[in-house]
Enzyme design. Structure first.
Site, PDB file in Angstrom:
ATOM      1  N   LYS A   1       0.821  -1.224   0.000  1.00 41.92           N
ATOM      2  CA  LYS A   1       0.000   0.000   0.000  1.00 41.92           C
ATOM      3  C   LYS A   1       0.848   1.264   0.000  1.00 41.92           C
ATOM      4  CE  LYS A   1      -2.203  -1.201   3.792  1.00 41.92           C
ATOM      5  NZ  LYS A   1      -1.804  -2.606   3.960  1.00 41.92           N
ATOM      6  N   THR A   2       1.817   1.313   0.895  1.00 43.62           N
ATOM      7  CA  THR A   2       2.615   2.532   1.038  1.00 43.62           C
ATOM      8  C   THR A   2       3.367   2.844  -0.249  1.00 43.62           C
ATOM      9  OG1 THR A   2       2.852   2.227   3.421  1.00 43.62           O
ATOM     10  CG2 THR A   2       4.494   3.609   2.331  1.00 43.62           C
TER      11      THR A   2
ATOM     12  N   GLU B   1      -3.601   5.960   1.489  1.00 44.78           N
ATOM     13  CA  GLU B   1      -3.377   4.576   1.861  1.00 44.78           C
ATOM     14  C   GLU B   1      -4.565   4.118   2.697  1.00 44.78           C
ATOM     15  OE1 GLU B   1      -0.028   2.013   4.329  1.00 44.78           O
ATOM     16  OE2 GLU B   1       0.553   3.826   3.248  1.00 44.78           O
TER      17      GLU B   1
END
Length: 464
Positions: free
Chosen positions: A121-122, A165
């Site tokens: 995600k990051t 995110e």
């Protein structure tokens, strides 16, 4: 565009304001003009950055830190009920707002991209933030890590796009209503909150169901959990589904990933045309993250060739295969990987970059619950390294679980043929690594806890 500040967030107090998610929301609110205050356990660069934006940051938690005129107290799921500031909020009848609700309110009125998945995600959120900024679209973004370039995890932009995110760990991502949702993968994790894969699927289904009518789901075509989720949400008629990956039937097909040392060259097939671009981090999984970012941007109407070139400007996120330095011919790299899938992906990426060099790993398990459920798989992943040092479990928000120690990982690693050693004194690691490493080796510090602090110390020992 200058979105307003919700009334409850005009004078917010953040408990744990230095956290990756909390600090990002606080920064955006401060940039929008809110009177932000909060507390954190210790001083940090993040606390200083918040103060530079006009926020009041207290160190330590005490009831007196909460101003009587605060319009809300913002918390994450990690804040315990007996926190003195939270107790004081109840006494003053100040509303308590969960971090996810605060973030959702910041996205109101903007074209939101929410990036979800068990891993990646990051990185994917960061790739989008960098690329959209490079294209002068000036997005707002909230990321769970600091970008290498701008050096921040969040900003309020003047454009109409908000990239966020979306955290599944506590189901908070169900609060968002994005125009584009990205699902990178779906696996069982966060065992304190999810008892089964069915619960995980149900949570992701709810998230996907919140995409605005006419919106887009960008989802992996290769990962089994994502494939199953695609099947489960296929009946949502208001949703456009765009798949990406190496599968022949993928809408955005990954044709080739060519390693180039600590970078990769990626070729995709989109609308029957070939498109090649560079990803400035190694490994096939990061290449797939870049393709997911590409597909999401295209879903917003951004030309693919412009976006692909802009993604090439991404230089990384702190702790995501971040090169910390080189000394005595040894490169030291930091990895946030803490789930077996992430560990395997980063170790394979490093193995590809190392060629003939040795790969030495310092691994710190994260959470007792995760180690209890996945310790065997973590140990098996460490077999990809030439040698590993395994630290004690980093507890984070959890209390110890009887019988759950790093020995679970070490035993599994040895059974898989790994060269692995237990180290109970973290302070002994730098000298131990310096004694093991030879010119040309790669050293990887790995885990979501404070193992990251060891990188500079290892470099110091190597230098001396």
């Amino acid at each position: 565009m200058a979105p307003g500040i919700p009334a409850a967030l005009e004078r917010p107090h953040f408990i744990g304001i230095g956290g990756a998610g909390m600090s990002g929301i606080a920064k955006i609110l401060a940039q929008r003009g809110a009177k932000v205050a909060g507390s954190d356990a210790k001083e940090s660069a993040t606390a200083e950055a918040l103060r530079a934006l006009g926020a009041t940051v207290h160190i330590g938690h005490a009831a007196g830190h909460l101003a009587d005129d605060a319009t809300s107290v913002v918390v994450s799921s990690a804040i315990r009920a007996d926190n003195p500031e939270l107790v004081r909020a109840a006494e003053l009848d100040i509303p308590v707002v969960h971090r996810s609700d605060a973030l959702a309110s910041l996205m109101d009125g903007l074209r939101a991209i929410a990036v979800a998945g068990t891993h990646g995600k990051t990185t994917t959120t960061s790739m989008l933030a960098v690329a959209l900024s490079e294209l002068s679209l000036d997005p707002s973004y909230a990321i769970g890590g600091d970008l290498e370039g701008p050096g921040t995890n969040a900003t309020h932009g003047s454009g109409d796009i908000f990239v966020a995110e979306a955290d599944e760990s506590d189901r908070s991502f169900q609060k968002y209503a994005p125009e584009v949702a990205i699902v990178l993968n779906v696996e069982l994790d966060h065992h304190a909150n999810y008892a089964s894969m069915d619960e995980i699927y149900e949570s992701f289904e709810t998230f996907v169901g919140k995409v605005v009518p006419g919106g887009t789901l960008v989802i992996a075509a290769d990962q089994p959990g994502a494939v199953e989720l695609t099947r489960r949400v296929s009946a949502l008629s208001s949703l456009t589904v765009v798949t990406y990956g190496e599968s022949e039937g993928a809408d955005v097909r990954v044709h080739k990933v060519t390693p180039r040392g600590l970078t990769s060259e990626v070729t995709v097939v989109l609308n029957s045309k070939y498109l090649t671009f560079t990803v400035s981090v190694p490994g096939r999984h990061y290449a797939h993250n870049a393709v997911a970012a590409l597909a999401a941007g295209v879903a917003l109407g951004i030309p693919a060739h412009n976006l692909a070139s802009a993604i090439g400007k991404y230089t990384g996120v702190k702790r995501r295969l971040q090169l910390k330095g080189e000394a005595a011919g040894v490169q030291v790299i930091d990895s946030y990987a803490h789930h077996p899938t992430e560990m395997t992906a980063d170790l394979e990426a490093m193995r590809g970059a190392a060629t003939d060099a040795r790969l030495l790993v310092v691994f710190q398990p994260h959470l007792f619950s995760r180690t209890q459920e996945l310790g065997t798989e973590m140990g098996q992943a460490l077999a990809l390294a030439d040698a590993s040092l395994v630290l004690d479990i980093y507890p984070a928000r959890e209390d110890p679980v009887p019988g759950v120690t790093s020995a679970l990982i070490i035993d599994a690693a040895k059974a898989a043929g790994a060269d692995v050693t237990a180290v109970h004194d973290k302070a002994a690691v730098p000298a131990a690594v310096a004694g093991m490493a030879k010119p040309g080796d790669l050293v990887l510090t790995m885990g979501a806890g404070d193992v990251t602090d060891l990188g500079p110390q290892i470099l110091d020992h190597l230098s001396s």
